[in-house]
Design an enzyme around this catalytic site. Structure first.
Site, mmCIF file in Angstrom:
data_model
loop_
_atom_site.group_PDB
_atom_site.id
_atom_site.type_symbol
_atom_site.label_atom_id
_atom_site.label_comp_id
_atom_site.label_asym_id
_atom_site.label_seq_id
_atom_site.Cartn_x
_atom_site.Cartn_y
_atom_site.Cartn_z
ATOM 1 N N TRP A 1 -3.892 -1.930 -1.386
ATOM 2 C CA TRP A 1 -3.925 -3.153 -2.202
ATOM 3 C C TRP A 1 -4.397 -4.225 -1.230
ATOM 4 O O TRP A 1 -3.675 -4.603 -0.296
ATOM 5 C CB TRP A 1 -2.535 -3.464 -2.740
ATOM 6 C CG TRP A 1 -2.532 -4.593 -3.727
ATOM 7 C CD1 TRP A 1 -2.745 -4.506 -5.070
ATOM 8 C CD2 TRP A 1 -2.278 -5.981 -3.454
ATOM 9 N NE1 TRP A 1 -2.657 -5.752 -5.648
ATOM 10 C CE2 TRP A 1 -2.369 -6.676 -4.687
ATOM 11 C CE3 TRP A 1 -2.002 -6.719 -2.318
ATOM 12 C CZ2 TRP A 1 -2.190 -8.056 -4.794
ATOM 13 C CZ3 TRP A 1 -1.820 -8.086 -2.423
ATOM 14 C CH2 TRP A 1 -1.912 -8.743 -3.656
ATOM 15 N N GLU B 1 0.245 -8.222 -18.565
ATOM 16 C CA GLU B 1 -0.143 -7.380 -17.429
ATOM 17 C C GLU B 1 -0.853 -6.104 -17.854
ATOM 18 O O GLU B 1 -1.727 -5.635 -17.139
ATOM 19 C CB GLU B 1 1.004 -7.125 -16.456
ATOM 20 C CG GLU B 1 2.186 -6.360 -16.952
ATOM 21 C CD GLU B 1 3.276 -6.218 -15.867
ATOM 22 O OE1 GLU B 1 4.430 -6.013 -16.257
ATOM 23 O OE2 GLU B 1 2.989 -6.284 -14.659
ATOM 24 N N ASN C 1 0.670 -0.700 6.230
ATOM 25 C CA ASN C 1 1.105 -1.450 5.061
ATOM 26 C C ASN C 1 1.811 -2.684 5.587
ATOM 27 O O ASN C 1 2.663 -2.582 6.469
ATOM 28 C CB ASN C 1 2.071 -0.599 4.225
ATOM 29 C CG ASN C 1 2.664 -1.369 3.062
ATOM 30 O OD1 ASN C 1 2.074 -2.338 2.589
ATOM 31 N ND2 ASN C 1 3.827 -0.938 2.601
ATOM 32 N N GLY C 2 1.454 -3.854 5.061
ATOM 33 C CA GLY C 2 2.088 -5.088 5.514
ATOM 34 C C GLY C 2 1.039 -6.114 5.878
ATOM 35 O O GLY C 2 -0.138 -5.963 5.522
ATOM 36 N N GLU D 1 9.836 -11.853 -21.216
ATOM 37 C CA GLU D 1 9.568 -10.522 -20.683
ATOM 38 C C GLU D 1 8.502 -9.800 -21.529
ATOM 39 O O GLU D 1 7.581 -9.184 -20.992
ATOM 40 C CB GLU D 1 10.868 -9.712 -20.609
ATOM 41 C CG GLU D 1 10.731 -8.240 -20.253
ATOM 42 C CD GLU D 1 9.973 -7.973 -18.964
ATOM 43 O OE1 GLU D 1 9.764 -8.893 -18.156
ATOM 44 O OE2 GLU D 1 9.540 -6.816 -18.781
ATOM 45 N N LYS E 1 4.857 -8.467 -20.209
ATOM 46 C CA LYS E 1 4.433 -7.073 -20.411
ATOM 47 C C LYS E 1 3.051 -7.020 -21.032
ATOM 48 O O LYS E 1 2.173 -6.305 -20.572
ATOM 49 C CB LYS E 1 5.460 -6.396 -21.330
ATOM 50 C CG LYS E 1 5.840 -4.998 -21.080
ATOM 51 C CD LYS E 1 6.779 -4.725 -19.959
ATOM 52 C CE LYS E 1 6.436 -5.314 -18.637
ATOM 53 N NZ LYS E 1 7.514 -5.390 -17.700
ATOM 54 N N HIS F 1 6.315 -30.231 -29.035
ATOM 55 C CA HIS F 1 6.132 -31.138 -27.896
ATOM 56 C C HIS F 1 4.842 -30.842 -27.152
ATOM 57 O O HIS F 1 4.674 -31.268 -26.013
ATOM 58 C CB HIS F 1 7.348 -31.051 -26.973
ATOM 59 C CG HIS F 1 8.616 -31.385 -27.682
ATOM 60 N ND1 HIS F 1 8.952 -32.675 -28.011
ATOM 61 C CD2 HIS F 1 9.590 -30.596 -28.196
ATOM 62 C CE1 HIS F 1 10.111 -32.662 -28.684
ATOM 63 N NE2 HIS F 1 10.507 -31.408 -28.811
ATOM 64 N N ARG G 1 1.325 1.967 -5.765
ATOM 65 C CA ARG G 1 1.609 0.914 -4.789
ATOM 66 C C ARG G 1 0.384 0.081 -4.454
ATOM 67 O O ARG G 1 0.472 -0.938 -3.770
ATOM 68 C CB ARG G 1 2.163 1.539 -3.503
ATOM 69 C CG ARG G 1 3.455 2.293 -3.705
ATOM 70 C CD ARG G 1 3.953 2.832 -2.391
ATOM 71 N NE ARG G 1 4.346 1.773 -1.516
ATOM 72 C CZ ARG G 1 5.583 1.329 -1.346
ATOM 73 N NH1 ARG G 1 6.566 1.885 -2.011
ATOM 74 N NH2 ARG G 1 5.842 0.349 -0.523
ATOM 75 N N CYS H 1 0.839 -1.192 0.000
ATOM 76 C CA CYS H 1 0.000 0.000 0.000
ATOM 77 C C CYS H 1 0.881 1.252 0.000
ATOM 78 O O CYS H 1 2.066 1.189 0.295
ATOM 79 C CB CYS H 1 -0.867 -0.004 1.246
ATOM 80 S SG CYS H 1 -1.727 -1.565 1.455
ATOM 81 N N LYS I 1 2.730 -1.880 -7.729
ATOM 82 C CA LYS I 1 4.123 -1.717 -8.152
ATOM 83 C C LYS I 1 5.096 -2.446 -7.224
ATOM 84 O O LYS I 1 6.063 -3.026 -7.675
ATOM 85 C CB LYS I 1 4.453 -0.223 -8.200
ATOM 86 C CG LYS I 1 5.848 0.102 -8.698
ATOM 87 C CD LYS I 1 5.984 -0.182 -10.163
ATOM 88 C CE LYS I 1 7.356 0.133 -10.708
ATOM 89 N NZ LYS I 1 7.537 -0.480 -12.038
HETATM 90 C C1 AGP Z 1 6.918 -5.876 -13.986
HETATM 91 O O1 AGP Z 1 6.282 -5.403 -15.103
HETATM 92 C C2 AGP Z 1 6.097 -6.383 -12.931
HETATM 93 N N1 AGP Z 1 5.070 -5.505 -12.555
HETATM 94 C C3 AGP Z 1 6.723 -7.214 -11.843
HETATM 95 O O2 AGP Z 1 6.948 -8.460 -12.422
HETATM 96 C C4 AGP Z 1 8.030 -6.755 -11.139
HETATM 97 O O3 AGP Z 1 9.088 -6.779 -12.040
HETATM 98 C C5 AGP Z 1 8.307 -7.677 -9.939
HETATM 99 O O4 AGP Z 1 7.261 -7.555 -9.026
HETATM 100 C C6 AGP Z 1 9.626 -7.402 -9.273
HETATM 101 O O5 AGP Z 1 9.664 -6.116 -8.735
HETATM 102 P P1 AGP Z 1 11.027 -5.489 -8.247
HETATM 103 O O6 AGP Z 1 11.895 -5.323 -9.443
HETATM 104 O O7 AGP Z 1 10.644 -4.183 -7.628
HETATM 105 O O8 AGP Z 1 11.623 -6.441 -7.271
#
Ligand code: AGP
Length: 607
Positions: free
Chosen positions: A75, A487, A99-100, A480, A484, A503, A27, A2, A602
């Site tokens: 969150w 998400e 937060n936590g 990757e 992208k 396979h 966040r 959060c 994030k």
């Molecule tokens: C990336 O697009 C993601 N939102 C996510 O996978 C991110 O890279 C992952 O949570 C790791 O975060 P960090 O680099 O802050 O550790």
């Protein structure tokens, strides 16, 4: 996960809190709320499920006459997304945001007999109840906080106000981050620097299990025994308005466009006389010479950067390297010892799985090096050595510039290791370093032709499923690229090593299935093209991102987008940027909130 803010000072707190929550919304963005306090017992608490913009609307009709308050953007972990589960929470004379995760909140609610008074389903409200319990007994805020945190198990950043103590804010944390500052305008704390950088470039990280108090003209820090502790102020090197959108509709676009500069800022200060050099940052060559194996711990995009590192380490250093998903690491009996160099990669430096994996590896005797973007973050502090990517703040949930700056730094490390281990000569390392220095230009070329990628993206807007295929480094690039796309566009996308298609996965290819292929590695060219033909002949609609010098003849057969020529091992840079743009345009053309994809946040601070 959060976002948290606290402010007491000269300004109207409504503006300060709402502006900060907008910056911290990445966040977590399920719900938002603020609580304010003032003289003569003045108090107000406003919260709702939804975005900070919904909270802003609620606040418009409220006359908030205060210069002290706390705020939160959520969150959800415990309890669904609804108004009553939004923070702040109140019990008796205590109002707080959290937060936590409090692991033993159910037992504690029983023990303190507060289950019946709880309004929300959150673990956080139980903490408010406990602090209130101790505060009613003693009237002492500090001892109430200390007694409470001694009983709770879990992670927390708590920001607390007491009805009887207006205009003062208390805070304490374990694992979950809190940074704080004091200026002529007042005292402020937040869960990260993005909220502070508009105010000042001086800040300190609140140490774990220390109580911070914010007063209008002062800030104080105490250990749990009540001894005053001097805050360790640091200077952030982010520009004052680096957390703005800079005229772009979304942070993701801005951050994609920033990559040439972000990479230059990351590599150039570390190149001395044409060679990578980490001596100023205190990273000794011994670390690179003496390690027998490497183990990367990271999550998501950062883990994908680790996969590219793996390819480089194997091909250039001929060394053993494992890349571990941090959340799986310690449960998979990892083989590590004091000859292992553990590399933790993380943009935020707060990802709990990566942090815990690093702590575990250190206990087994491994040496550690962290590749981090956010200065002073938990992983940076936990690691033996740290190298920062100078990407500046990354706000969009989908990581872009953090990834390519991580790659650029990792490549420099591999070059330095090759030199330190005597695998490459000085001249060879200089040549590789020079090749890396040309990456920003090649990314600029991709960016200048982004409109063509926009057109390609327009062809997959209706797709429900999409596949990405490639081999070797191209497969790592596509893992990757596929993350992208998933998400931000919500299209189901899978990246496959194209040799694996036969396979099993090729059963999923039907008429018109979109397939994105990347071909950048000369040694794999023929095999990759055969695999692409195999899916094309089963009806797939191919989009091919191909290195320019390999593209001859292919445009007759496929829809081709030419990537600028670089050394094969560096093609990950232009190819990844092209795939970022592809995902970005699909998402924005579908009308999604690109920067805040559903269910995500994030910074992932819960396991
Ligand atoms: C990336 O697009 C993601 N939102 C996510 O996978 C991110 O890279 C992952 O949570 C790791 O975060 P960090 O680099 O802050 O550790």
């Amino acid at each position: 996960m959060c976002g948290i803010i606290g402010y007491t000072g000269k300004h109207s707190v409504k503006e300060v809190l709402l502006n900060a929550l907008t910056l911290l919304e990445y966040r977590g963005y399920d719900s938002a709320g603020i609580a304010v306090s003032g003289g003569n017992g003045y108090r107000k608490l406003i919260k709702c499920a939804g975005r900070v913009s919904d909270l802003e609307k609620l606040c418009e009709s409220e006359n908030i006459d205060s210069t002290c308050g706390i705020g939160h953007t959520r969150w959800a972990t415990h309890g669904g997304v609804c108004d009553r589960n939004a923070h702040p929470h109140r019990q008796g004379k205590v109002t707080l945001v959290h937060n936590g995760i409090i692991e033993n909140y159910k037992e504690l609610a029983e023990e303190f007999n507060i289950s019946d008074s709880l309004i929300s389903e959150t673990d956080s409200e139980v903490v408010a109840g406990m602090i209130n319990h101790f505060y009613s007994e003693s009237g002492d805020p500090m001892s109430s906080i200390v007694k409470t945190v001694k009983k709770i198990r879990g992670t927390f950043a708590l920001v607390i106000m007491f009805d009887d103590i207006p205009e003062v804010i208390y805070s304490i944390r374990n694992v979950s981050p809190i940074v704080a500052t004091i200026t002529d305008e007042g005292a402020m704390l937040a869960s990260d620097l993005t909220a502070l950088c508009a105010f000042t470039n001086r800040y300190f990280v609140v140490p774990e299990y220390h109580i911070l108090t914010l007063h209008k003209k002062d800030i104080k820090l105490y250990d749990l025994a009540g001894n005053e502790v001097e805050p360790d102020f640091q200077t952030m090197d982010w520009e004052k308005n680096s957390a703005d959108k800079g005229g772009y509709p979304f942070y993701m676009e801005k951050e994609i466009m920033e990559q040439p500069d972000a990479i230059s800022n990351t590599i150039m200060p570390r190149i001395k006389d044409g060679l990578p050099d980490f001596s100023e940052e205190g990273v000794p060559d011994d670390l690179f010479e003496e390690s027998k194996r490497i183990c990367v711990v990271a999550c998501g995009t950062a883990m994908h950067a680790g996969l590219v590192l793996q390819a480089w380490v194997k091909s250039k250093l001929h060394m053993h390297i494992d890349v571990e998903t941090a959340s799986e690491f310690m449960y998979s009996d990892p083989v590590i010892n004091n000859h292992t160099l553990v590399i933790a990669i993380s943009q935020s430096g707060e990802t709990i799985d990566t942090l815990e994996a690093l702590k575990y590896a250190k206990k087994q005797g491994a040496k550690s090096l962290a590749i981090i973007n956010v200065k002073g973050s938990s992983i940076a502090r936990e690691s033996d050595y740290v190298l920062y990517t100078n990407a500046g703040p990354e706000i969009a949930v989908a990581s872009t510039k953090a990834y390519t700056t991580q790659l650029s730094l990792l490549y420099l490390i591999v070059c330095r290791m090759a030199l330190a281990r005597g695998i490459l000569t000085k001249d060879e390392v200089m040549a590789d370093t020079a090749a890396l220095m040309s990456v920003p230009e090649s990314i600029k070329d991709v960016l200048s032709r982004r409109n063509d990628i926009h057109v390609i993206a327009g062809n997959v807007l209706e797709a429900k499923d999409l596949f990405m295929i490639g081999r070797g480094l191209d497969h790592s690039i596509l893992l990757e690229g596929s993350l992208k796309l998933k998400e931000v566009s919500y299209i189901h996308s899978e990246a496959y090593a194209s040799g694996e298609l036969k396979h099993g996965p090729i059963a999923l290819i039907t008429d018109d299935t979109p397939v994105v292929a990347v071909v950048t590695q000369k040694k794999l060219y023929e095999k990759e093209v055969s695999n692409i033909r195999e899916v094309k002949s089963r009806g797939a609609r191919i989009v091919l991102f191909v290195k320019d010098e390999l593209s001859e003849n292919l445009e007759k057969e496929f829809h081709v987008w030419r990537l600028p020529n670089l050394k094969d091992e560096l093609m990950v840079f232009p190819a990844s940027v092209a795939l970022q743009l592809f995902a970005y345009y699909v998402s924005s053309d579908k009308g999604f909130d690109v920067d805040k994809p559903r269910n995500l946040a994030k910074v992932v601070t819960v396991e």
